[in-house]
Design an enzyme around this catalytic site. Structure first.
Site, PDB file in Angstrom:
ATOM      1  N   HIS A   1      -7.411  28.410  22.140  1.00 34.51           N
ATOM      2  CA  HIS A   1      -7.208  28.608  23.572  1.00 34.51           C
ATOM      3  C   HIS A   1      -7.456  27.328  24.364  1.00 34.51           C
ATOM      4  CE1 HIS A   1      -6.847  33.145  24.217  1.00 34.51           C
ATOM      5  NE2 HIS A   1      -6.730  32.946  22.914  1.00 34.51           N
ATOM      6  N   ASP A   2      -8.243  26.421  23.811  1.00 38.30           N
ATOM      7  CA  ASP A   2      -8.438  25.132  24.471  1.00 38.30           C
ATOM      8  C   ASP A   2      -7.238  24.221  24.250  1.00 38.30           C
ATOM      9  OD1 ASP A   2      -9.806  23.039  25.881  1.00 38.30           O
ATOM     10  OD2 ASP A   2     -10.257  22.129  23.943  1.00 38.30           O
TER      11      ASP A   2
ATOM     12  N   GLY B   1      -4.153  20.650  26.287  1.00 35.07           N
ATOM     13  CA  GLY B   1      -4.481  19.871  25.085  1.00 35.07           C
ATOM     14  C   GLY B   1      -5.934  20.062  24.679  1.00 35.07           C
TER      15      GLY B   1
ATOM     16  N   GLU C   1      -9.785  27.867  33.730  1.00 32.64           N
ATOM     17  CA  GLU C   1      -9.182  28.547  32.577  1.00 32.64           C
ATOM     18  C   GLU C   1     -10.047  29.705  32.093  1.00 32.64           C
ATOM     19  OE1 GLU C   1      -8.237  25.805  29.404  1.00 32.64           O
ATOM     20  OE2 GLU C   1      -7.589  24.291  30.845  1.00 32.64           O
TER      21      GLU C   1
ATOM     22  N   HIS D   1      -5.998  34.720  12.240  1.00 31.02           N
ATOM     23  CA  HIS D   1      -6.294  36.129  12.496  1.00 31.02           C
ATOM     24  C   HIS D   1      -6.935  36.815  11.291  1.00 31.02           C
ATOM     25  CE1 HIS D   1      -3.241  36.558  16.047  1.00 31.02           C
ATOM     26  NE2 HIS D   1      -4.370  35.973  16.402  1.00 31.02           N
TER      27      HIS D   1
END
Length: 326
Positions: free
Chosen positions: A68-69, A74, A87, A191
């Site tokens: 997610h970062d 980036g 965010e 996942h």
């Protein structure tokens, strides 16, 4: 010996990749902190080990945190910044975790090497160590990233995969980050760890007037679907979490691909990987070959860790990961 050989191969393959991704990785180097903070990577590893020993879900959280970062602004630790409309406040990041482990590592780093190690590097190193701690491959990663100063909630949704995405939508997003269709299948293997709220896959079910849920996605195994519906009963779906991988929840392995082939992929974006000829062959291969998955994981992880890297005069080295320097 086998693990060392695998690591060596991953590192060698990375140098080949460097020729294709020089602009993104030019400022990064292996052992970047060897002179300024030689214990940097060990400090991060110890923080990850400590946090993971107390909570076995931490490795999955740290890996998701990096995704997610890096996909938004980036790999610059912009997801760590706190404040209005950052965010971190976007609903898509509400369930992201692992922040405590990052903060713990950063506090120790600031004690021994003040102002030297970026939060962006801590995020990447922690995700790398999380995978290894959970039984996955050890990957050498270059460091030298700098922390971004911009963090906007409006940048989140256009830059992360939604669980309802088609293969075409995921490929388009990955391509915009310099990642290939192969990287899509390989990195989706993340996942194999982690958890999700029921709302993340609720579109595969329909809630009736009496509150009961029924399966509407025929691609999902019926028995598995019934288990999910029992967990995600009406009135609790907003707080209940389920494991991404129902078989080996906290282990980094190739079970994710076996789950998909058994129609037990938790998200629609998992299930579609076997309905498309461009991705199914890779799923079938990795379901049979964990060593091959691990080797490919190392290469794709390195590419992901180089997305949007800031260097030189860009960004800063934050003293606290949650706030920009004054």
């Amino acid at each position: 010996m086998a693990k060392a050989a695998s690591c060596w191969k991953i590192c060698c393959n990375y140098f080949v990749l460097l020729g294709l991704f020089v602009p993104a990785t030019a400022a990064l180097s292996f052992g970047f902190y060897s002179a300024t903070c030689p214990a940097a990577e060990l400090i991060v590893k110890n923080a990850v080990r400590s946090a993971s020993s107390e909570d076995p879900t931490v490795p999955g959280k740290l890996l998701r945190l990096m995704f997610h970062d890096c996909f938004v602004e980036g790999c610059d630790a912009s997801i760590l910044l706190q404040g209005n409309e950052t965010e971190r406040t976007d609903p898509a990041n509400k369930s992201v975790g692992g922040f405590e482990a990052i903060d713990s590592a950063k506090r120790t780093l600031e004690f021994f090497c003040p102002g030297i190690v970026s939060c962006a590097d801590v995020v990447v190193l922690a995700a790398r160590d999380a995978v290894e701690f959970a039984g996955g491959p050890s990957v050498e990663v270059p460091t030298g990233r700098r922390d971004g100063r911009i963090s906007a909630a409006t940048n989140v949704r256009p830059n992360i995969v939604d669980t309802s995405f088609s293969v075409d939508q995921m490929m388009s997003l990955f391509s915009s980050k310099g990642l290939s269709a192969d990287d899509l299948v390989i990195l989706s293997g993340a996942h194999t760890m982690g958890t999700a709220h029921c709302s993340a896959f609720s579109d595969r079910f329909r809630k009736g007037p009496n509150g009961q849920m029924t399966l509407i996605d025929a691609s999902l195994d019926v028995t598995y679907a019934n288990e999910l519906m029992q967990r995600c009963f009406a009135g609790a779906a907003s707080t209940v979490v389920v494991d991404n991988d129902p078989a080996t929840a906290n282990v980094f392995d190739n079970q994710y691909y076996k789950n998909i082939l058994s129609h037990k992929g938790l998200f629609q974006s998992d299930s579609v990987l076997i309905s498309d000829g461009r991705t199914r062959a890779h799923v079938e291969r990795f379901a049979k070959d964990q060593i091959g998955f691990f080797e490919n994981w190392g290469q794709s992880f390195l590419k992901l860790s180089s997305v949007g890297v800031k260097s030189g005069d860009e960004g800063e080295i934050r003293l606290s990961c949650s706030t920009n320097n004054v």
